[in-house]
Structure formats: C-alpha cells, structure tokens
Write a protein that holds these residues in place. Structure first.
Motif, PDB file in Angstrom:
ATOM      1  N   LYS A 174       6.923  -0.001   2.117  1.00  0.00           N
ATOM      2  CA  LYS A 174       5.690   0.002   1.345  1.00  0.00           C
ATOM      3  C   LYS A 174       5.974  -0.796   0.084  1.00  0.00           C
ATOM      4  CE  LYS A 174       2.367   2.962  -0.980  1.00  0.00           C
ATOM      5  NZ  LYS A 174       2.024   4.331  -1.350  1.00  0.00           N
ATOM      6  N   LYS A 178       4.190  -2.400  -3.411  1.00  0.00           N
ATOM      7  CA  LYS A 178       3.026  -2.375  -4.290  1.00  0.00           C
ATOM      8  C   LYS A 178       3.169  -3.431  -5.375  1.00  0.00           C
ATOM      9  CE  LYS A 178       1.891   1.769  -5.729  1.00  0.00           C
ATOM     10  NZ  LYS A 178       1.999   3.126  -6.265  1.00  0.00           N
ATOM     11  N   ASP A 225       6.850  -3.071  -6.696  1.00  0.00           N
ATOM     12  CA  ASP A 225       7.487  -1.771  -6.485  1.00  0.00           C
ATOM     13  C   ASP A 225       7.731  -1.640  -4.987  1.00  0.00           C
ATOM     14  OD1 ASP A 225       7.193  -1.146  -9.166  1.00  0.00           O
ATOM     15  OD2 ASP A 225       5.310  -0.066  -8.864  1.00  0.00           O
ATOM     16  N   TYR A 255       9.008   0.766  -1.815  1.00  0.00           N
ATOM     17  CA  TYR A 255       9.221   2.138  -1.358  1.00  0.00           C
ATOM     18  C   TYR A 255       9.591   2.135   0.121  1.00  0.00           C
ATOM     19  CZ  TYR A 255       6.727   3.662  -5.557  1.00  0.00           C
ATOM     20  OH  TYR A 255       6.350   3.879  -6.849  1.00  0.00           O
ATOM     21  N   LYS A 256      10.216   3.214   0.574  1.00  0.00           N
ATOM     22  CA  LYS A 256      10.427   3.417   2.004  1.00  0.00           C
ATOM     23  C   LYS A 256       9.055   3.550   2.670  1.00  0.00           C
ATOM     24  CE  LYS A 256      14.990   5.478   2.242  1.00  0.00           C
ATOM     25  NZ  LYS A 256      15.781   6.619   2.734  1.00  0.00           N
ATOM     26  N   GLY A 262       6.312   5.975   1.714  1.00  0.00           N
ATOM     27  CA  GLY A 262       5.536   5.777   0.493  1.00  0.00           C
ATOM     28  C   GLY A 262       5.953   6.678  -0.653  1.00  0.00           C
ATOM     29  N   LYS A 263       6.965   7.504  -0.451  1.00  0.00           N
ATOM     30  CA  LYS A 263       7.383   8.458  -1.480  1.00  0.00           C
ATOM     31  C   LYS A 263       8.721   8.099  -2.106  1.00  0.00           C
ATOM     32  CE  LYS A 263       4.977  12.196   0.849  1.00  0.00           C
ATOM     33  NZ  LYS A 263       5.117  13.458   1.583  1.00  0.00           N
ATOM     34  N   THR A 264       9.622   7.568  -1.310  1.00  0.00           N
ATOM     35  CA  THR A 264      10.966   7.260  -1.783  1.00  0.00           C
ATOM     36  C   THR A 264      11.021   5.842  -2.325  1.00  0.00           C
ATOM     37  OG1 THR A 264      11.850   8.725  -0.077  1.00  0.00           O
ATOM     38  CG2 THR A 264      13.408   7.229  -1.156  1.00  0.00           C
ATOM     39  N   ARG A 265      11.182   5.724  -3.634  1.00  0.00           N
ATOM     40  CA  ARG A 265      11.220   4.425  -4.298  1.00  0.00           C
ATOM     41  C   ARG A 265      12.606   3.816  -4.144  1.00  0.00           C
ATOM     42  NH1 ARG A 265      12.220   2.912  -9.577  1.00  0.00           N
ATOM     43  NH2 ARG A 265      11.163   1.013 -10.223  1.00  0.00           N
ATOM     44  N   LEU A 266      12.650   2.583  -3.613  1.00  0.00           N
ATOM     45  CA  LEU A 266      13.924   1.896  -3.414  1.00  0.00           C
ATOM     46  C   LEU A 266      14.305   1.044  -4.618  1.00  0.00           C
ATOM     47  CD1 LEU A 266      13.414   0.824   0.288  1.00  0.00           C
ATOM     48  CD2 LEU A 266      14.747   2.742  -0.591  1.00  0.00           C
ATOM     49  N   ASP A 299      12.718  -2.298  -7.561  1.00  0.00           N
ATOM     50  CA  ASP A 299      11.718  -3.282  -7.961  1.00  0.00           C
ATOM     51  C   ASP A 299      12.228  -4.681  -7.659  1.00  0.00           C
ATOM     52  OD1 ASP A 299      10.129  -1.297  -9.181  1.00  0.00           O
ATOM     53  OD2 ASP A 299      11.271  -1.454 -11.024  1.00  0.00           O
ATOM     54  N   LYS A 335      16.159   3.023 -10.067  1.00  0.00           N
ATOM     55  CA  LYS A 335      15.468   3.032 -11.353  1.00  0.00           C
ATOM     56  C   LYS A 335      16.094   2.073 -12.359  1.00  0.00           C
ATOM     57  CE  LYS A 335      13.707   7.698 -10.890  1.00  0.00           C
ATOM     58  NZ  LYS A 335      13.589   9.032 -11.459  1.00  0.00           N
TER      59      LYS A 335
END
Length: 66
Positions: A2, A4, A22, A24-25, A28-32, A34, A48
C-alpha cells in the motif's frame, strides 16, 4: 504494498523539497517506511527513520536497467 502520496498535485513538477510516499504492507496497517523523491534523486527512510540510503536519478536508472 500500500503506497500513499502525502501531497497530491496535478501536473506538478518535482522541486528541490520534493514529495514523500508512505509505504505500508498490503494490510495497510504496518508502515514500512517512506520514499522521498526530489529532483536530485530518491531516499529510502526505513521504518520511522528520517534519513536513509540515497540514490541520484542516474544511479536509480542504472540500477533498474541492470
């Protein structure tokens, strides 16, 4: 994945400051991290982190074409 876009513009030239995607996996919840894109190149910020590995556009193009 995902992905964004933080700032969405239409027919917009990338300037010095650039834009950030941004990533994500697929859930859509786990941010990998930027992907920062500017006119000078790209930078991956894992998790982060605010900084990370950089590549010029030519380095990126050469890598993708290899």
């Amino acid at each position: 994945m995902k992905v964004k876009i933080r700032n969405l513009g239409v027919d917009m030239e990338v300037k010095n400051k650039g834009t950030t995607l941004d990533v994500y996996k697929p859930d859509g919840k786990t941010r990998l991290g930027d992907l920062k894109i500017s006119k000078s190149g790209l930078m991956w910020c894992n998790g982060k982190a605010q900084t990370g590995p950089k590549a010029t556009w030519q380095e990126f193009i050469d890598w993708m074409n290899s």
